[in-house]
Design a protein around this motif. Structure first.
Motif, PDB file in Angstrom:
ATOM      1  N   LYS A   1       0.831  -1.209   0.000  1.00 50.13           N
ATOM      2  CA  LYS A   1       0.000   0.000   0.000  1.00 50.13           C
ATOM      3  C   LYS A   1       0.863   1.257   0.000  1.00 50.13           C
ATOM      4  O   LYS A   1       0.552   2.247  -0.691  1.00 50.13           O
ATOM      5  N   SER A   2       1.956   1.241   0.746  1.00 52.14           N
ATOM      6  CA  SER A   2       2.855   2.402   0.781  1.00 52.14           C
ATOM      7  C   SER A   2       3.503   2.626  -0.575  1.00 52.14           C
ATOM      8  O   SER A   2       3.656   3.773  -1.029  1.00 52.14           O
ATOM      9  N   LEU A   3       3.895   1.543  -1.245  1.00 55.24           N
ATOM     10  CA  LEU A   3       4.442   1.665  -2.596  1.00 55.24           C
ATOM     11  C   LEU A   3       3.400   2.242  -3.546  1.00 55.24           C
ATOM     12  O   LEU A   3       3.691   3.131  -4.358  1.00 55.24           O
ATOM     13  N   LEU A   4       2.194   1.735  -3.435  1.00 53.25           N
ATOM     14  CA  LEU A   4       1.113   2.199  -4.313  1.00 53.25           C
ATOM     15  C   LEU A   4       0.862   3.697  -4.122  1.00 53.25           C
ATOM     16  O   LEU A   4       0.732   4.443  -5.093  1.00 53.25           O
ATOM     17  N   GLU A   5       0.791   4.131  -2.860  1.00 49.15           N
ATOM     18  CA  GLU A   5       0.530   5.544  -2.585  1.00 49.15           C
ATOM     19  C   GLU A   5       1.621   6.424  -3.171  1.00 49.15           C
ATOM     20  O   GLU A   5       1.352   7.514  -3.685  1.00 49.15           O
ATOM     21  N   TYR A   6       2.852   5.956  -3.093  1.00 52.56           N
ATOM     22  CA  TYR A   6       3.967   6.761  -3.590  1.00 52.56           C
ATOM     23  C   TYR A   6       4.014   6.802  -5.116  1.00 52.56           C
ATOM     24  O   TYR A   6       4.103   7.871  -5.723  1.00 52.56           O
ATOM     25  N   VAL A   7       3.952   5.624  -5.739  1.00 56.97           N
ATOM     26  CA  VAL A   7       4.113   5.596  -7.192  1.00 56.97           C
ATOM     27  C   VAL A   7       2.888   6.110  -7.923  1.00 56.97           C
ATOM     28  O   VAL A   7       2.962   6.390  -9.128  1.00 56.97           O
ATOM     29  N   SER A   8       1.772   6.254  -7.240  1.00 60.49           N
ATOM     30  CA  SER A   8       0.581   6.818  -7.873  1.00 60.49           C
ATOM     31  C   SER A   8       0.657   8.337  -7.977  1.00 60.49           C
ATOM     32  O   SER A   8      -0.163   8.953  -8.652  1.00 60.49           O
ATOM     33  N   SER A   9       1.631   8.930  -7.300  1.00 65.78           N
ATOM     34  CA  SER A   9       1.748  10.389  -7.326  1.00 65.78           C
ATOM     35  C   SER A   9       2.342  10.845  -8.651  1.00 65.78           C
ATOM     36  O   SER A   9       3.126  10.152  -9.288  1.00 65.78           O
TER      37      SER A   9
ATOM     38  N   GLN B   1      -5.822   0.160  -8.680  1.00 67.45           N
ATOM     39  CA  GLN B   1      -4.516   0.818  -8.716  1.00 67.45           C
ATOM     40  C   GLN B   1      -3.389  -0.198  -8.751  1.00 67.45           C
ATOM     41  O   GLN B   1      -2.352   0.030  -9.402  1.00 67.45           O
ATOM     42  N   LEU B   2      -3.576  -1.314  -8.057  1.00 65.19           N
ATOM     43  CA  LEU B   2      -2.567  -2.372  -8.104  1.00 65.19           C
ATOM     44  C   LEU B   2      -2.350  -2.848  -9.539  1.00 65.19           C
ATOM     45  O   LEU B   2      -1.209  -3.053  -9.978  1.00 65.19           O
ATOM     46  N   GLU B   3      -3.440  -3.027 -10.259  1.00 62.27           N
ATOM     47  CA  GLU B   3      -3.333  -3.464 -11.650  1.00 62.27           C
ATOM     48  C   GLU B   3      -2.559  -2.443 -12.481  1.00 62.27           C
ATOM     49  O   GLU B   3      -1.770  -2.797 -13.359  1.00 62.27           O
ATOM     50  N   ASN B   4      -2.757  -1.180 -12.171  1.00 60.70           N
ATOM     51  CA  ASN B   4      -2.149  -0.126 -12.981  1.00 60.70           C
ATOM     52  C   ASN B   4      -0.653   0.034 -12.727  1.00 60.70           C
ATOM     53  O   ASN B   4       0.088   0.416 -13.637  1.00 60.70           O
ATOM     54  N   ILE B   5      -0.200  -0.242 -11.504  1.00 60.29           N
ATOM     55  CA  ILE B   5       1.200   0.064 -11.200  1.00 60.29           C
ATOM     56  C   ILE B   5       2.118  -1.139 -11.337  1.00 60.29           C
ATOM     57  O   ILE B   5       3.338  -0.984 -11.242  1.00 60.29           O
TER      58      ILE B   5
END
Length: 733
Positions: free
Chosen positions: A547-555, A724-728
């Motif tokens: 989740k922390s990776l997702l929050e960061y790379v989604s920026s 979002q997981l699918e996207n990153i």
């Protein structure tokens, strides 16, 4: 220094700052005659001490009646105007009052104010039925400073965390729990303590000759004593008993309120807070958007933002934001409570000492929730999100397991009982809802104290990692007792630890217990369901990391780092972007803000080296850290993932990345299902349903499960997370 004008009043020379006299004039003989005809008196028979507004229609002498004046009087515009606040409606006027050395703003209503001395009022201020309102020339308004020529012993201090004053701090207007934390924690760093003291003395010294202030649109009515007070704009004070040496901060966006029977002495109250119904506060700092009510007593304590205290007594505490404490018999003394806490009725925290001196302490990580009528002995320490069941805990505790259920011993002298990861296994609804509810309750318009509200954050994950290591160590000791075959083949300590990990992985449902000798003095603790706890902790740690990776790379900024429209989780991205971020593996909760320990060390050094020179710069440092918080978390997440998979991320195979994504998917689904099931019990449990004669009655009282706003939001957030997981995660095929 301001320019001064000297005036002679009854052969005494008084100094008045010249800026106060701009746009002012003396009275005309006709105006003096009107004032005297209206039964007003002045100790200066010439009325030379009296200044009024010089604009057209700036002064109507008929609006001043039956009042007494002395010292210097400087009035703002006074003309026919209506002032209304709730049901109170008054004309702008001065009636039945005594004023000395007073400066008013425009359109004030001062009615039945028996004694008003050395105050400067803003515009549209209402003073109605005030018995005494005065300010000495040496007031500090609750700040921990001393004036020229005063002895150190008169300095106000707050003895947080320890009754023996060994952790005392100085109050000041902008203090937040993060400031109190570094001040109370690093007591061995004398150079740091001297700097913090100097910051406070310099930043809040002001002038040697002080005067009280009341901001624009403030209303003070039916109040007995206000002495040495600084009162902010739009503040509402009604029926207070005594306010002495205090600063009450308030503004139109965050209005503060003080109500009936309140007594507040030597302290600071921040914007948007409310104190009423016979509450008492002495030597205190109350944060933003707090409530202190129904006879609560707050003594020698700092209360963090967004907290509510009713009825009970709190002495010598540092309390972080989002603290709840209600009920008349609750008692809290000599503690540091890291917020998001709830102290139940009858809880007695800190009633017993283990020495002849009252120097014991209790420390509790955020999410501390002791049950009804529970009591604890100094000195004790609790990890994050500990739920302590009702009972008397007779010995000192050191609870190392976050999100656990703690139960007292089944016999008078015996082991306490602990179920680690209990919240995740049995009450996921409460845990998942935490982050949502705290954000919703945060009504602050201005954020100075940054607050981490998510239950899964670096501080709690750090606690979980330590708990996992502890469970492995204890399991290794237990396998030796059980004469386990795999354990017998282990040649050294490292292989024994690996055997214990393998046992917990493969036989996590095995019914066995562990004994942890350091969780309670003398008797230790029984650890129930260690296998399930081990698996659950690891699951939640992995979920936090992804989740922390997702929050960061989604920026957006992060996508630019990778040269893509949207960043993807790939070995190259980890190597070229995330691993360039500093890695911090030790975390601290500083007043509610989660920070790397190295950042606190950096802050301390900057202060001691003179590179940070005041409290505003300290707060700016916290804010700069917060800007990088998502990046620091993401780098920490990579460290965690590499530890769990026991390989560098750059070497991850496609299958390992897919496994990580699939695990995050399944965990997200499990969390939602567990949260839904946890709440569903309230609708299906026999003893819950028996209170209602029909389902219609039940739904009318508690609402339907389908309409639960939190579950609806959480479900949508879960779906968004999976999308979002699918996207990153880049498709490697």
């Amino acid at each position: 220094m301001p320019s001064l004008t000297f005036v002679n009043i009854n052969d005494k020379k008084l100094s008045i700052p010249e800026e106060l006299l701009k746009g002012k004039r003396h009275l005309t003989p006709a105006e003096i005659s009107v004032l005297e005809d209206n039964l007003n008196t002045n100790t200066d028979g010439t009325w030379e001490n009296f200044y009024v507004d010089d604009s057209d229609m700036g002064f109507d002498p008929t609006l001043i009646k039956s009042s007494q004046f002395s010292g210097f009087i400087i009035l703002g515009r006074l003309w026919p105007a209506k002032l209304k606040f709730h049901d109170l409606e008054l004309n702008a006027s001065i009636f039945g009052s005594r004023l000395r050395n007073t400066v008013t703003g425009n359109d004030n209503a001062i009615v039945n104010t028996a004694y008003l001395d050395n105050y400067r009022l803003g515009d549209r201020v209402i003073l109605f039925n005030v018995q005494e309102m005065s300010c000495t020339t040496h007031s500090k308004f609750g700040n921990g400073i001393i004036k020229k020529g005063e002895e150190e012993k008169v300095r106000i201090q707050i003895a947080v965390g320890n009754e023996n004053e060994g952790r005392s701090i100085l109050p000041f207007e902008t203090l937040i729990p993060a400031d109190a934390y570094i001040w109370e924690k690093y007591r061995g760093d004398k150079a740091l303590l001297e700097k913090l003291k100097a910051f406070t003395q310099t930043d809040f010294y002001g002038d040697d000759k002080t005067y009280g202030t009341v901001g624009d649109d403030a209303v003070i009515k039916n109040t007995t004593i206000i002495k040495d007070a600084k009162i902010g704009s739009a503040c509402y004070i009604k029926g207070a008993f005594k306010l002495k040496n205090v600063t009450i901060l308030s503004n139109p966006d965050e209005e503060s309120q003080i109500g009936e029977g309140v007594e507040m002495v030597n302290g600071i109250m921040a914007e948007g807070s409310r104190v009423f119904y016979q509450a008492v506060a002495v030597r205190f700092v109350i944060g933003r958007n707090c409530q202190l009510k129904y006879g609560a007593r707050l003594l020698n304590s700092v209360l963090g933002d967004n907290s509510t205290v009713s009825c009970c007594e709190l002495l010598n505490n540092l309390i972080y934001p989002f603290h709840e404490q209600h009920h008349n018999s609750s008692f809290l003394i000599a503690t540091t409570i890291q917020g998001q806490s709830n102290i139940a009725a009858g809880a007695t925290i800190g009633s017993n000492h283990n020495s002849r001196s009252p120097d014991g302490e209790i420390f509790a990580g955020r999410g501390f929730w002791p049950g009804l009528c529970s009591d604890f002995k100094h000195s004790s320490r609790f990890s994050s999100f500990v739920l302590a069941s009702k009972g008397s805990y007779q010995h000192e505790l050191n609870i190392l397991y976050p999100f656990c259920l703690l139960l007292p011993s089944e016999k008078p002298e015996g082991e306490v009982q602990i179920i680690p990861a209990w919240y995740f296994m049995y009450d996921m609804f409460a845990m998942a809802r935490n982050g949502y509810k705290f954000k919703a309750r945060d009504k602050r318009k201005t954020i100075i104290q940054h607050i981490e509200t998510e239950p899964l954050a670096p501080d709690t994950v750090q606690d979980m990692i330590n708990a996992v290591d502890r469970l492995i160590t204890l399991t290794a000791e237990r396998l030796e007792e059980l004469d386990n075959d795999a354990f017998k083949k282990a040649k050294d300590h490292k292989e024994k630890i690996l055997a214990a990990k393998d046992f917990l992985h493969k036989k996590y449902e095995t019914d066995f217990t562990l004994h942890d000798p350091i969780c309670q003095k003398k008797y230790g603790a029984i650890i129930y369901k260690p296998g399930k706890a081990y698996k659950t902790y690891r699951k939640m740690i992995k979920y936090f990391a992804v989740k922390s990776l997702l929050e960061y790379v989604s920026s957006t900024d992060c996508g630019a780092l990778n040269g893509e429209a949207a960043a993807k989780i790939t070995p190259d991205f980890i190597k070229n972007s995330l691993k360039k971020i500093p890695l911090y593996t030790k975390w601290l909760n500083a007043g509610g803000q989660v920070l790397p320990e190295e950042k606190i060390t950096e802050l301390r050094n900057l202060i001691k080296d003179g590179k940070i020179k005041n409290w505003d710069e300290v707060h700016a440092f916290y804010t700069e850290c917060q800007k990088s918080y998502a990046a620091y978390k993401a780098r920490y997440a990579v460290f965690i993932i590499e530890r769990m998979y026991m390989t560098d991320f750059e070497n991850f195979s496609r299958d390992q990345i897919q496994n990580m994504k699939d695990d995050a998917f399944s965990i997200a689904d499990e969390l939602y299902k567990a949260t839904f099931t946890s709440r569903e019990k309230d609708y299906t449990d026999y003893f819950r349903k028996m209170m209602y004669e029909s389902e219609e009655e039940m739904n009318a009282v508690i609402g339907t499960l389908e309409d639960n706003s939190f579950l609806t939001t959480f479900k949508k957030d879960t779906e968004d997370f999976k999308e979002q997981l699918e996207n990153i995660f880049k498709d490697e095929q």
